[in-house]
Motif scaffolding. Structure first.
Motif, PDB file in Angstrom:
ATOM      1  N   TYR A   1       0.842  -1.184   0.000  1.00 20.87           N
ATOM      2  CA  TYR A   1       0.000   0.000   0.000  1.00 20.87           C
ATOM      3  C   TYR A   1       0.879   1.236   0.000  1.00 20.87           C
ATOM      4  N   ALA A   2       0.721   2.072  -1.026  1.00 20.50           N
ATOM      5  CA  ALA A   2       1.492   3.306  -1.177  1.00 20.50           C
ATOM      6  C   ALA A   2       0.616   4.470  -0.730  1.00 20.50           C
ATOM      7  N   PRO A   3       0.803   4.972   0.507  1.00 23.68           N
ATOM      8  CA  PRO A   3      -0.121   5.991   1.021  1.00 23.68           C
ATOM      9  C   PRO A   3      -0.027   7.328   0.307  1.00 23.68           C
ATOM     10  N   LYS A   4       1.147   7.708  -0.180  1.00 27.55           N
ATOM     11  CA  LYS A   4       1.265   8.983  -0.885  1.00 27.55           C
ATOM     12  C   LYS A   4       0.513   8.940  -2.214  1.00 27.55           C
ATOM     13  N   ALA A   5       0.744   7.866  -2.970  1.00 27.77           N
ATOM     14  CA  ALA A   5       0.061   7.718  -4.256  1.00 27.77           C
ATOM     15  C   ALA A   5      -1.372   7.247  -4.094  1.00 27.77           C
ATOM     16  N   GLN A   6      -1.718   6.751  -2.904  1.00 27.76           N
ATOM     17  CA  GLN A   6      -3.039   6.169  -2.618  1.00 27.76           C
ATOM     18  C   GLN A   6      -3.368   5.079  -3.637  1.00 27.76           C
ATOM     19  N   GLU A   7      -2.512   4.045  -3.608  1.00 29.85           N
ATOM     20  CA  GLU A   7      -2.765   2.919  -4.490  1.00 29.85           C
ATOM     21  C   GLU A   7      -2.180   1.642  -3.915  1.00 29.85           C
ATOM     22  N   LEU A   8      -2.775   0.530  -4.319  1.00 32.38           N
ATOM     23  CA  LEU A   8      -2.266  -0.792  -3.989  1.00 32.38           C
ATOM     24  C   LEU A   8      -1.426  -1.299  -5.156  1.00 32.38           C
ATOM     25  N   ARG A   9      -0.233  -1.823  -4.834  1.00 31.41           N
ATOM     26  CA  ARG A   9       0.681  -2.316  -5.859  1.00 31.41           C
ATOM     27  C   ARG A   9       0.920  -3.804  -5.612  1.00 31.41           C
ATOM     28  N   GLN A  10       0.516  -4.620  -6.566  1.00 26.70           N
ATOM     29  CA  GLN A  10       0.544  -6.064  -6.343  1.00 26.70           C
ATOM     30  C   GLN A  10       1.965  -6.619  -6.356  1.00 26.70           C
ATOM     31  N   ILE A  11       2.275  -7.437  -5.341  1.00 26.51           N
ATOM     32  CA  ILE A  11       3.565  -8.110  -5.229  1.00 26.51           C
ATOM     33  C   ILE A  11       3.466  -9.541  -5.718  1.00 26.51           C
ATOM     34  N   ARG A  12       2.418 -10.223  -5.270  1.00 28.60           N
ATOM     35  CA  ARG A  12       2.289 -11.646  -5.570  1.00 28.60           C
ATOM     36  C   ARG A  12       0.820 -11.981  -5.769  1.00 28.60           C
ATOM     37  N   PHE A  13       0.539 -12.761  -6.807  1.00 22.61           N
ATOM     38  CA  PHE A  13      -0.832 -13.168  -7.094  1.00 22.61           C
ATOM     39  C   PHE A  13      -1.013 -14.615  -6.652  1.00 22.61           C
ATOM     40  N   LYS A  14      -1.839 -14.817  -5.635  1.00 28.87           N
ATOM     41  CA  LYS A  14      -2.058 -16.166  -5.119  1.00 28.87           C
ATOM     42  C   LYS A  14      -3.144 -16.123  -4.056  1.00 28.87           C
ATOM     43  N   ASN A  15      -3.821 -17.235  -3.855  1.00 25.24           N
ATOM     44  CA  ASN A  15      -4.736 -17.364  -2.723  1.00 25.24           C
ATOM     45  C   ASN A  15      -3.923 -17.855  -1.524  1.00 25.24           C
ATOM     46  N   PHE A  16      -3.887 -17.049  -0.471  1.00 28.34           N
ATOM     47  CA  PHE A  16      -3.022 -17.331   0.670  1.00 28.34           C
ATOM     48  C   PHE A  16      -3.763 -17.862   1.892  1.00 28.34           C
ATOM     49  N   ARG A  17      -5.031 -18.227   1.766  1.00 28.85           N
ATOM     50  CA  ARG A  17      -5.811 -18.532   2.969  1.00 28.85           C
ATOM     51  C   ARG A  17      -5.147 -19.582   3.856  1.00 28.85           C
ATOM     52  N   GLN A  18      -4.725 -20.682   3.287  1.00 32.87           N
ATOM     53  CA  GLN A  18      -4.150 -21.740   4.114  1.00 32.87           C
ATOM     54  C   GLN A  18      -2.802 -21.322   4.707  1.00 32.87           C
ATOM     55  N   GLU A  19      -2.005 -20.619   3.905  1.00 28.48           N
ATOM     56  CA  GLU A  19      -0.719 -20.144   4.425  1.00 28.48           C
ATOM     57  C   GLU A  19      -0.918 -19.140   5.559  1.00 28.48           C
ATOM     58  N   LEU A  20      -1.918 -18.260   5.422  1.00 25.48           N
ATOM     59  CA  LEU A  20      -2.177 -17.267   6.467  1.00 25.48           C
ATOM     60  C   LEU A  20      -2.677 -17.943   7.738  1.00 25.48           C
ATOM     61  N   HIS A  21      -3.455 -18.992   7.588  1.00 20.60           N
ATOM     62  CA  HIS A  21      -3.890 -19.780   8.739  1.00 20.60           C
ATOM     63  C   HIS A  21      -2.678 -20.301   9.502  1.00 20.60           C
ATOM     64  N   PHE A  22      -1.698 -20.814   8.779  1.00 16.69           N
ATOM     65  CA  PHE A  22      -0.462 -21.315   9.389  1.00 16.69           C
ATOM     66  C   PHE A  22       0.357 -20.183  10.001  1.00 16.69           C
ATOM     67  N   LEU A  23       0.535 -19.073   9.273  1.00 16.35           N
ATOM     68  CA  LEU A  23       1.366 -17.967   9.749  1.00 16.35           C
ATOM     69  C   LEU A  23       0.840 -17.383  11.055  1.00 16.35           C
ATOM     70  N   CYS A  24      -0.464 -17.390  11.235  1.00 18.03           N
ATOM     71  CA  CYS A  24      -1.087 -16.819  12.437  1.00 18.03           C
ATOM     72  C   CYS A  24      -1.261 -17.879  13.523  1.00 18.03           C
ATOM     73  N   LEU A  25      -0.347 -18.823  13.579  1.00 15.99           N
ATOM     74  CA  LEU A  25      -0.304 -19.851  14.631  1.00 15.99           C
ATOM     75  C   LEU A  25      -1.556 -20.718  14.630  1.00 15.99           C
ATOM     76  N   GLY A  26      -2.121 -20.925  13.446  1.00 12.90           N
ATOM     77  CA  GLY A  26      -3.296 -21.783  13.348  1.00 12.90           C
ATOM     78  C   GLY A  26      -4.586 -21.124  13.784  1.00 12.90           C
ATOM     79  N   GLN A  27      -4.584 -19.812  13.973  1.00  4.39           N
ATOM     80  CA  GLN A  27      -5.815 -19.128  14.355  1.00  4.39           C
ATOM     81  C   GLN A  27      -6.748 -19.034  13.146  1.00  4.39           C
ATOM     82  N   GLU A  28      -8.012 -19.375  13.350  1.00  7.08           N
ATOM     83  CA  GLU A  28      -8.969 -19.334  12.249  1.00  7.08           C
ATOM     84  C   GLU A  28      -9.183 -17.925  11.719  1.00  7.08           C
TER      85      GLU A  28
END
Length: 511
Positions: free
Chosen positions: A397-424
């Motif tokens: 997120y670029a606050p000065k330009a007020q825009e989102l700039r994509q880094i990676r295209f992927k569905n991260f739901r399962q990885e995010l579940h893991f990264l957050c210590l298994g929290q739903e």
């Protein structure tokens, strides 16, 4: 032996990371009978009851003193007052407050220091959230000592009233051990967000001070430095009076960079680190001037050929007299479960707008440049799992330009579940906001004390996200426990960005 080339801030951050290979060995069984009581008690002192001033709006009395009491009462209630009392099965009730706290542990305390005002005689006061009152536990002139300890910050020359926030370490360390220091400052950041907005509602302007002589203010407030430490000092300027011209001054001052430290046992690191980040009287800054704006600096990342999405949008309408903010502060709750349903792109834009574009809210009576410590040190990445009109993936997120700039295209739901210590919450959230910082550059600028500033600024931004989400009938919850290094790997965030805080957003699960 520790790497002596690393500062104590780097060492603490590395030492308190969660790692999937070792976290199981660090889990401990909590003895709930030993949980610290989250309210400070004073046996002696003059009590000022603030409850009577909550019962009617500001405009119903022509008595100037009553109006002053109402403003102060509402400011404290909306900053850190009780908002709910929950019964438990045979145990003591659980009290919720206006500012969220990791694990509901509430390590922060609020004090008022008066130099002598029309309401409060000179001396020291503690805010008693349990019964919404002030206890005047020390009657003495202390303003001069406070000003000296804050290196004569100019705001202290134009008022006789200041808030001081402290932290009682064991309240949080009881559960989170040495990593609690991170959570204490994130909690304080949420509290600062409330103080900023509640001040605007009640015609105060808070001036944030993070650079002061710690030991002097600890002694001034009669704190046991092994148990409790001063975190911020906040002079309050009364905007109903003739507004003084206050010279801009630095909110953040540097401490030393400590590279000489011993082997530190588990359970001792938090207190050692706190002492190592203190400022001594001998470290008097040459100047409090040379102030930079509190808005973010130039957008750090501009990835070539990436998808760019504008986030420019109309500001949230908080209603006449900002009534929507006060109502939202008092009804805010951390979301416990998300449905997994999508947000809309307009909702995400509105959340980012309120959090990062305060200048858009001047017309509604909010400060267009509220005090932070140094937002230029923080970066924001957005993990998108479900937003209508926006591809899944990770964005900068670029606050000065007020825009989102994509880094990676992927569905991260399962990885995010893991990264957050298994929290739903991580799995089912529609959006996750990651605040990061380059620790090397941050420590070079402010010394080891910058670790405090980074976490408080991230918490402050997190509180604005919290309130905007609740106002828009969305769910929101902060996460301070995550697998640090793996966040960067999974999302494609540059490895020199240390993850400071995560805020989850989504549609709350009903029932």
């Amino acid at each position: 032996m520790p790497d002596l080339q690393a500062s104590i801030a780097h060492y603490y951050h590395q030492r308190t990371k969660y790692d999937p290979n070792t976290i199981a060995s660090k889990n401990k069984v909590l003895d709930w009978s030993k949980q610290p009581f989250p309210f400070k008690e004073y046996k002696i002192g003059n009590i000022f009851d603030l409850k009577p001033y909550l019962s009617s709006p500001l405009s119903t009395s022509s008595d100037a003193k009553v109006q002053e009491w109402r403003r102060l009462s509402r400011l404290l209630a909306c900053s850190y007052g009780l908002t709910a009392k929950l019964s438990t099965m045979g145990g003591p009730p659980i009290y919720l407050r206006a500012a969220p706290s990791a694990g509901g542990l509430y390590p922060a305390e609020i004090y008022l220091i008066s130099g002598g005002t029309s309401l409060l005689p000179a001396g020291l006061y503690n805010y008693q959230a349990l019964n919404h009152s002030l206890i005047h536990f020390w009657e003495s002139e202390v303003w001069e000592e406070l000003a000296k300890a804050c290196f004569r910050h100019p705001a202290l020359e134009h008022t006789q009233l200041a808030l001081v926030t402290t932290a009682i370490f064991e309240r949080s360390a009881w559960r989170y051990e040495d990593r609690a220091y991170r959570r204490i400052f994130l909690d304080t950041g949420h509290l600062l967000g409330n103080i900023e907005l509640a001040s605007a509602i009640n015609y105060y302007r808070p001036y944030l001070i993070g650079g002061f002589t710690d030991s002097v203010i600890d002694e001034l407030l009669y704190l046991d430095p092994e148990q409790e430490g001063v975190i911020t000092v906040i002079p309050l300027i009364d905007l109903t009076e003739n507004q003084p011209k206050i010279e801009p001054a630095k909110t953040a001052l540097p401490s030393t960079i400590n590279t000489q430290y011993p082997n530190i046992a588990d359970g001792e690191l938090l207190k050692y680190f706190h002492k190592a980040t203190q400022i001594n009287q001998a470290e008097t800054p040459s100047s409090l001037a040379e102030v930079e704006e509190n808005s973010p600096g130039e957008d750090k990342y501009n990835f070539p050929f990436c998808l760019k999405v504008s986030t420019s949008c109309p500001p949230i309408d908080w209603g006449e007299g900002l009534t929507g903010i006060e109502t939202t502060i008092l009804k805010r709750r951390s979301t416990r479960a998300y449905s997994g349903a999508d947000l809309t792109l307009d909702e995400l834009k509105a959340l980012l707008n309120f959090t990062y574009q305060p200048q858009d809210y001047i017309g509604q009576g909010l400060d267009g440049n509220p005090d932070y410590f140094d937002l230029k040190l923080l970066q924001t990445f957005v993990g998108v799992s479900g937003v209508k009109g926006l591809e899944e993936g990770c964005y900068y997120y670029a606050p000065k330009a007020q825009e989102l700039r994509q880094i990676r295209f992927k569905n991260f739901r399962q990885e995010l579940h893991f990264l957050c210590l298994g929290q739903e919450l991580g799995r089912d959230a529609s959006v996750m906001i990651f605040h990061t910082a380059d620790l090397n550059k941050a420590v070079a600028k402010y010394g080891d004390r910058v670790y405090r500033y980074l976490h408080m600024d991230a918490g402050h931004l997190g509180q604005r996200l919290n309130l905007a989400a609740i106002y828009l009938n969305l769910g929101v919850s902060g996460i301070g426990g995550f697998f640090d290094d793996q966040v960067n790997e999974v999302l494609g965030i540059p490895p020199d960005e240390a993850v400071i805080y995560i805020t989850t957003l989504g549609r709350p699960r009903l029932g």
